[in-house]
Design a protein around this motif. Structure first.
Motif, PDB file in Angstrom:
ATOM      1  N   GLU A  28      26.935  24.957  14.726  1.00  0.00           N
ATOM      2  CA  GLU A  28      26.558  24.384  13.754  1.00  0.00           C
ATOM      3  C   GLU A  28      27.429  23.895  12.174  1.00  0.00           C
ATOM      4  O   GLU A  28      26.634  23.350  11.666  1.00  0.00           O
ATOM      5  N   ILE A  29      28.135  25.078  11.853  1.00  0.00           N
ATOM      6  CA  ILE A  29      29.235  24.311  10.065  1.00  0.00           C
ATOM      7  C   ILE A  29      29.341  23.420  10.942  1.00  0.00           C
ATOM      8  O   ILE A  29      29.574  22.352  10.279  1.00  0.00           O
ATOM      9  N   THR A  30      30.339  23.060  11.846  1.00  0.00           N
ATOM     10  CA  THR A  30      31.214  21.475  12.404  1.00  0.00           C
ATOM     11  C   THR A  30      30.682  20.926  12.183  1.00  0.00           C
ATOM     12  O   THR A  30      30.259  19.377  11.306  1.00  0.00           O
ATOM     13  N   ALA A  31      28.916  20.598  13.066  1.00  0.00           N
ATOM     14  CA  ALA A  31      28.210  19.654  12.865  1.00  0.00           C
ATOM     15  C   ALA A  31      28.119  19.668  11.668  1.00  0.00           C
ATOM     16  O   ALA A  31      27.510  18.288  10.408  1.00  0.00           O
ATOM     17  N   TRP A  32      27.791  20.053  10.181  1.00  0.00           N
ATOM     18  CA  TRP A  32      27.131  19.911   8.696  1.00  0.00           C
ATOM     19  C   TRP A  32      28.460  19.225   8.416  1.00  0.00           C
ATOM     20  O   TRP A  32      27.992  18.437   7.756  1.00  0.00           O
ATOM     21  N   ASP A  33      29.680  19.475   8.920  1.00  0.00           N
ATOM     22  CA  ASP A  33      31.026  18.977   8.325  1.00  0.00           C
ATOM     23  C   ASP A  33      30.915  17.731   8.486  1.00  0.00           C
ATOM     24  O   ASP A  33      30.955  16.542   7.729  1.00  0.00           O
ATOM     25  N   ILE A  34      30.625  17.594   9.784  1.00  0.00           N
ATOM     26  CA  ILE A  34      30.614  15.989   9.962  1.00  0.00           C
ATOM     27  C   ILE A  34      29.289  14.645  10.025  1.00  0.00           C
ATOM     28  O   ILE A  34      29.606  14.270   9.265  1.00  0.00           O
ATOM     29  N   LEU A  35      28.731  15.505   9.482  1.00  0.00           N
ATOM     30  CA  LEU A  35      27.374  14.899   9.218  1.00  0.00           C
ATOM     31  C   LEU A  35      27.526  14.440   7.457  1.00  0.00           C
ATOM     32  O   LEU A  35      27.195  13.182   7.140  1.00  0.00           O
ATOM     33  N   ALA A  87      21.440  27.802   2.462  1.00  0.00           N
ATOM     34  CA  ALA A  87      20.964  27.385   0.962  1.00  0.00           C
ATOM     35  C   ALA A  87      21.226  25.698   2.546  1.00  0.00           C
ATOM     36  O   ALA A  87      20.750  24.542   2.408  1.00  0.00           O
ATOM     37  N   ILE A  88      22.496  25.287   2.790  1.00  0.00           N
ATOM     38  CA  ILE A  88      22.935  24.148   3.991  1.00  0.00           C
ATOM     39  C   ILE A  88      21.237  24.058   4.891  1.00  0.00           C
ATOM     40  O   ILE A  88      21.431  22.908   4.896  1.00  0.00           O
ATOM     41  N   ARG A  89      21.616  25.498   5.317  1.00  0.00           N
ATOM     42  CA  ARG A  89      20.675  25.271   6.724  1.00  0.00           C
ATOM     43  C   ARG A  89      19.177  24.920   5.862  1.00  0.00           C
ATOM     44  O   ARG A  89      18.796  24.468   7.276  1.00  0.00           O
ATOM     45  N   ALA A  90      18.571  25.020   4.713  1.00  0.00           N
ATOM     46  CA  ALA A  90      17.402  25.062   4.451  1.00  0.00           C
ATOM     47  C   ALA A  90      17.184  23.333   4.735  1.00  0.00           C
ATOM     48  O   ALA A  90      16.222  22.665   4.286  1.00  0.00           O
ATOM     49  N   HIS A  91      18.743  22.945   3.823  1.00  0.00           N
ATOM     50  CA  HIS A  91      18.596  21.798   2.875  1.00  0.00           C
ATOM     51  C   HIS A  91      18.772  20.428   4.310  1.00  0.00           C
ATOM     52  O   HIS A  91      17.344  19.804   4.966  1.00  0.00           O
ATOM     53  N   VAL A  92      19.631  20.480   6.018  1.00  0.00           N
ATOM     54  CA  VAL A  92      19.184  20.125   6.401  1.00  0.00           C
ATOM     55  C   VAL A  92      17.912  20.551   7.176  1.00  0.00           C
ATOM     56  O   VAL A  92      17.378  18.971   7.532  1.00  0.00           O
ATOM     57  N   LYS A  93      16.936  21.533   7.687  1.00  0.00           N
ATOM     58  CA  LYS A  93      15.624  21.451   7.579  1.00  0.00           C
ATOM     59  C   LYS A  93      14.618  20.801   7.222  1.00  0.00           C
ATOM     60  O   LYS A  93      13.925  19.962   7.473  1.00  0.00           O
ATOM     61  N   VAL A  94      15.042  20.651   5.659  1.00  0.00           N
ATOM     62  CA  VAL A  94      13.525  19.677   4.941  1.00  0.00           C
ATOM     63  C   VAL A  94      14.182  17.664   5.200  1.00  0.00           C
ATOM     64  O   VAL A  94      13.624  17.418   4.853  1.00  0.00           O
ATOM     65  N   HIS A  95      15.376  18.011   5.908  1.00  0.00           N
ATOM     66  CA  HIS A  95      15.628  16.177   6.261  1.00  0.00           C
ATOM     67  C   HIS A  95      15.659  15.822   7.425  1.00  0.00           C
ATOM     68  O   HIS A  95      16.595  16.047   8.300  1.00  0.00           O
ATOM     69  N   GLU A  96      14.574  15.104   8.030  1.00  0.00           N
ATOM     70  CA  GLU A  96      14.710  15.371   9.623  1.00  0.00           C
ATOM     71  C   GLU A  96      15.658  14.075  10.022  1.00  0.00           C
ATOM     72  O   GLU A  96      15.872  15.222  11.178  1.00  0.00           O
ATOM     73  N   HIS A  97      16.291  13.811   9.604  1.00  0.00           N
ATOM     74  CA  HIS A  97      17.626  12.720  10.371  1.00  0.00           C
ATOM     75  C   HIS A  97      18.386  13.515  10.151  1.00  0.00           C
ATOM     76  O   HIS A  97      19.431  14.017  11.329  1.00  0.00           O
ATOM     77  N   LEU A  98      18.916  15.122   9.228  1.00  0.00           N
ATOM     78  CA  LEU A  98      19.946  15.370   9.346  1.00  0.00           C
ATOM     79  C   LEU A  98      19.466  16.282  10.413  1.00  0.00           C
ATOM     80  O   LEU A  98      20.287  16.979  11.000  1.00  0.00           O
ATOM     81  N   GLN A  99      18.580  17.353   9.991  1.00  0.00           N
ATOM     82  CA  GLN A  99      18.376  18.269  11.687  1.00  0.00           C
ATOM     83  C   GLN A  99      18.104  17.467  13.116  1.00  0.00           C
ATOM     84  O   GLN A  99      18.710  17.992  13.809  1.00  0.00           O
ATOM     85  N   GLN A 146      23.661   8.522   1.534  1.00  0.00           N
ATOM     86  CA  GLN A 146      22.640   8.408   1.000  1.00  0.00           C
ATOM     87  C   GLN A 146      22.601   9.764   0.187  1.00  0.00           C
ATOM     88  O   GLN A 146      23.395  10.908   0.937  1.00  0.00           O
ATOM     89  N   ALA A 147      21.705  10.127  -0.818  1.00  0.00           N
ATOM     90  CA  ALA A 147      21.559  10.694  -1.649  1.00  0.00           C
ATOM     91  C   ALA A 147      21.890  12.557  -1.068  1.00  0.00           C
ATOM     92  O   ALA A 147      22.822  13.634  -1.701  1.00  0.00           O
ATOM     93  N   GLN A 148      20.987  12.377  -0.155  1.00  0.00           N
ATOM     94  CA  GLN A 148      21.029  13.859   1.142  1.00  0.00           C
ATOM     95  C   GLN A 148      22.285  14.198   1.015  1.00  0.00           C
ATOM     96  O   GLN A 148      22.364  15.389   1.310  1.00  0.00           O
ATOM     97  N   VAL A 149      22.679  13.175   2.339  1.00  0.00           N
ATOM     98  CA  VAL A 149      23.973  13.124   2.470  1.00  0.00           C
ATOM     99  C   VAL A 149      24.863  13.690   1.331  1.00  0.00           C
ATOM    100  O   VAL A 149      26.044  14.554   2.041  1.00  0.00           O
ATOM    101  N   ARG A 150      25.180  13.044   0.284  1.00  0.00           N
ATOM    102  CA  ARG A 150      25.746  13.533  -0.536  1.00  0.00           C
ATOM    103  C   ARG A 150      26.049  15.145  -1.114  1.00  0.00           C
ATOM    104  O   ARG A 150      26.622  15.686  -1.551  1.00  0.00           O
ATOM    105  N   ALA A 151      24.697  15.466  -1.368  1.00  0.00           N
ATOM    106  CA  ALA A 151      24.291  16.750  -1.620  1.00  0.00           C
ATOM    107  C   ALA A 151      25.091  17.837  -0.188  1.00  0.00           C
ATOM    108  O   ALA A 151      25.264  19.498  -1.065  1.00  0.00           O
ATOM    109  N   LEU A 152      24.451  17.492   0.851  1.00  0.00           N
ATOM    110  CA  LEU A 152      24.845  18.107   1.839  1.00  0.00           C
ATOM    111  C   LEU A 152      26.663  18.113   1.608  1.00  0.00           C
ATOM    112  O   LEU A 152      27.437  19.014   1.868  1.00  0.00           O
ATOM    113  N   GLN A 153      27.663  17.313   1.146  1.00  0.00           N
ATOM    114  CA  GLN A 153      28.959  16.910   1.429  1.00  0.00           C
ATOM    115  C   GLN A 153      28.939  17.974   0.134  1.00  0.00           C
ATOM    116  O   GLN A 153      30.182  18.664   0.390  1.00  0.00           O
TER     117      GLN A 153
END
Length: 334
Positions: free
Chosen positions: A213-220, A187-199, A130-137
């Motif tokens: 937290e950072i490892t969780a971001w990497d996995i997602l 910026a990553i924390r804010a991005h995760v926060k605005v997308h409910e499933h990522l948070q 999904q676009a929000q996951v690509r942005a997180l990546q």
């Protein structure tokens, strides 16, 4: 893809400026080069469709090597146009080239090879995030790139006998990089926060001892949706954390080791968390200590701990429940 449809395979060799295309219809071959920009990508698609319409009941299957942002741009364009696209690990193409005894190494020759691979191997279609996951990546990969630069600069500062001006320059660079890393983390924390499933999924992952937290971001960012995997073992294999045996006849018995054909970024993300987990995560700790007690080298046991930890992450996301050490015998960690 419907086996009754005549599939037209298009191999693409992609560089910064050009797209070399080879289109195969049965045993016929058509080749053309396009600019690697929006206009060139549209021309590529028009060219492929024009040739495809000359064959009754045909469909196009584009095949691309995974070579970073250049290949991803083309793949996303084709996906947006509802095209069948496969994005292949370059290692598979290299092995295929050896099997074909391919000699020349040019953009045009590579496109031919990729088209032939597509025609013969029928690779699976690309699973686009999904676009929000690509942005997180993109954000997490940028964060790690800056982290690597910080390590390099700090290592340079350790060299003895350096001029004071050089040391001061190095310290300023480190400070600037660390400041930019902080901006990225925010910026990553804010991005995760605005997308409910990522948070939600980030919090679930952080319930696992060893996962921060950072490892969780990497996995997602790096692992596809868990529902695309058949089981936890499949998820481990995707990261290259599946055990691999080497046996031949009755005499060759090499030690079992982890396959490293999967997503190296995801695999790397589990190293330091596993080091922590063998102390603080009861399931990973027990697994690690059991292997060490059996006489396994500590690095082998640590690799197995990485696999165990990833499988626990799979279970937490699959079942949408926080970590529970009592789930030892459930599919969460099986």
């Amino acid at each position: 893809m419907d086996t009754m449809v005549n599939v037209i395979c298009i191999g693409l060799d992609i560089s910064k400026d050009t797209l070399d295309a080879c289109l195969r219809i049965n045993h016929k071959r058509h080749e053309k080069q396009f600019a690697n920009d929006d206009k060139g990508q549209r021309k590529l698609l028009d060219w492929a469709h024009a040739l495809a319409t000359s064959t009754v009941d045909s469909s196009c299957h584009f095949c691309i090597e995974a070579t970073g942002p250049y290949s991803q741009s083309v793949a996303l364009f084709l996906m947006d146009k509802q095209q069948a696209v496969s994005v292949i690990n370059p290692a598979r193409i290299r092995f295929f080239a050896l099997a074909q005894n391919a000699g020349n190494k040019t953009d045009k020759a590579d496109a031919r090879l990729i088209a032939l691979y597509c025609q013969q191997q029928k690779p699976p279609l690309w699973r686009v995030a999904q676009a929000q996951v690509r942005a997180l990546q993109a954000l997490t990969r940028r964060l790690h790139a800056l982290s690597e630069l910080v390590v390099q600069e700090k290592n340079r500062l350790q060299a003895p006998g350096q001029d004071k001006t050089i040391l001061a320059s190095g310290k300023r660079v480190v400070a600037a990089l660390e400041k930019e890393m902080l901006r990225l983390k925010l910026a990553i924390r804010a991005h995760v926060k605005v997308h409910e499933h990522l948070q939600r999924d980030s919090k679930l992952l952080q319930s696992i001892p060893g996962i921060g937290e950072i490892t969780a971001w990497d996995i997602l960012a790096e692992m596809p949706d868990v529902n695309e995997f058949e089981n936890a073992q499949s998820a481990a294999a995707y990261a290259g954390l599946a055990p691999r045996e080497h046996k031949s006849g009755s005499s060759v018995r090499k030690p079992t080791h982890l396959s490293k054909r999967g997503n190296s970024r995801l695999r790397k993300a589990f190293y330091f968390p596993a080091v922590s987990a063998i102390t603080w995560n009861p399931l990973v700790k027990a697994h690690y200590q059991s292997l060490v007690a059996q006489g396994k080298p500590k690095m082998v046991a640590l690799a197995a701990a990485m696999r165990k930890l990833l499988m626990i992450c799979y279970g937490v996301l699959k079942h949408q429940k926080p970590f529970d050490a009592q789930w030892q015998n459930t599919p969460q960690v099986a």
